[in-house]
Design an enzyme around this catalytic site. Structure first.
Site, PDB file in Angstrom:
ATOM      1  N   HIS A  18     -27.470 -65.440 -30.607  1.00  0.00           N
ATOM      2  CA  HIS A  18     -28.631 -64.550 -30.695  1.00  0.00           C
ATOM      3  C   HIS A  18     -28.794 -63.681 -29.449  1.00  0.00           C
ATOM      4  O   HIS A  18     -28.585 -64.145 -28.320  1.00  0.00           O
ATOM      5  CB  HIS A  18     -29.908 -65.361 -30.935  1.00  0.00           C
ATOM      6  CG  HIS A  18     -29.937 -66.000 -32.292  1.00  0.00           C
ATOM      7  ND1 HIS A  18     -29.247 -67.156 -32.567  1.00  0.00           N
ATOM      8  CD2 HIS A  18     -30.560 -65.627 -33.444  1.00  0.00           C
ATOM      9  CE1 HIS A  18     -29.437 -67.473 -33.847  1.00  0.00           C
ATOM     10  NE2 HIS A  18     -30.223 -66.565 -34.394  1.00  0.00           N
TER      11      HIS A  18
ATOM     12  N   ASP B 113     -27.243 -62.047 -33.578  1.00  0.00           N
ATOM     13  CA  ASP B 113     -28.462 -61.661 -34.289  1.00  0.00           C
ATOM     14  C   ASP B 113     -29.582 -61.212 -33.351  1.00  0.00           C
ATOM     15  O   ASP B 113     -29.636 -61.633 -32.188  1.00  0.00           O
ATOM     16  CB  ASP B 113     -29.003 -62.842 -35.103  1.00  0.00           C
ATOM     17  CG  ASP B 113     -28.180 -63.142 -36.338  1.00  0.00           C
ATOM     18  OD1 ASP B 113     -27.133 -62.488 -36.527  1.00  0.00           O
ATOM     19  OD2 ASP B 113     -28.573 -64.035 -37.112  1.00  0.00           O
TER      20      ASP B 113
END
Length: 211
Positions: free
Chosen positions: A172, A33
């Site tokens: 992430h 992400d």
């Protein structure tokens, strides 16, 4: 396993979301992400290439706009992309029209049928509307690499201790995640491969997205 209790509550109220790939007996789904992020995305791509792993990158529209070359590198490397909103907006804190507008605006840059709500924070109404045109993807394994209070070894355990076939795992692509990411990601990949599981992309047949 690190499947936060609040996620169980959210799952109950948001059944339209995809949390894991049911019925998969030999695969897991690595998702990344918040990118693309200069200096971090390149590292991730290099690591995945070394390990022979493909991932699904949920990109922020604003970052794609700023770093289009990095975005193109993700696609050129054989990974797929998903929409993570334009401005990383929290669905619980904004009106539904504004939230939907932010997501749709991002998709003019990302071009994906996949959407993951930032922070996992989305209202039932927002999910119903967006679920008509995107497949809404959450995660069943959260690494917590973004949390500065989590030690890198704990970040790794959050993934490896409970991972199983069909899981959607989230890391992430951000500066604040890098300390944990660079320790946990390659080790998590090695562990999962030793389990005999295959890394797969989140690719779905064309269908109505709400389930």
């Amino acid at each position: 396993m690190f499947r936060p209790r609040f996620l169980n509550i959210v799952r109950y109220f948001l059944p339209v979301m995809t949390w894991e790939v049911k019925g998969d007996t030999d695969g897991v789904y690595l998702t990344i992400d918040d990118g693309p992020t200069p200096g971090i995305t390149e590292w991730i791509l290099n690591e995945l290439d070394k390990k022979g792993v493909k991932a699904t990158f949920f990109c922020l529209g604003k970052n794609v706009e700023m770093y289009p070359d990095l975005y193109e590198r993700i696609i050129a490397a054989g990974h797929i992309v998903g929409n993570h909103s334009y401005s990383h907006v929290k669905g619980w804190q904004v009106s539904t029209p504004r939230y939907v507008e932010d997501v749709d605006f991002a998709n003019q840059l990302v071009y994906s049928e996949l959407f993951r709500p930032p922070y996992g924070r989305i209202t039932n109404r927002q999910a119903r509307i967006l679920g008509e045109r995107y497949r809404l993807v959450m995660a069943s394994i959260v690494s917590q690499d973004y949390n500065s209070l989590v030690h890198p070894r704990k970040c790794l355990r959050n993934v490896t201790k409970f991972v199983r076939a069909g899981d959607i795992i989230v890391f992430h692509d951000s500066l604040k995640s890098y300390r944990n990411l660079r320790y946990a990601l390659p080790r998590a990949i090695d562990h999962i491969k030793k389990m005999g599981l295959e890394f797969k992309l989140l690719e779905f047949e064309k269908e109505k997205h709400g389930e």
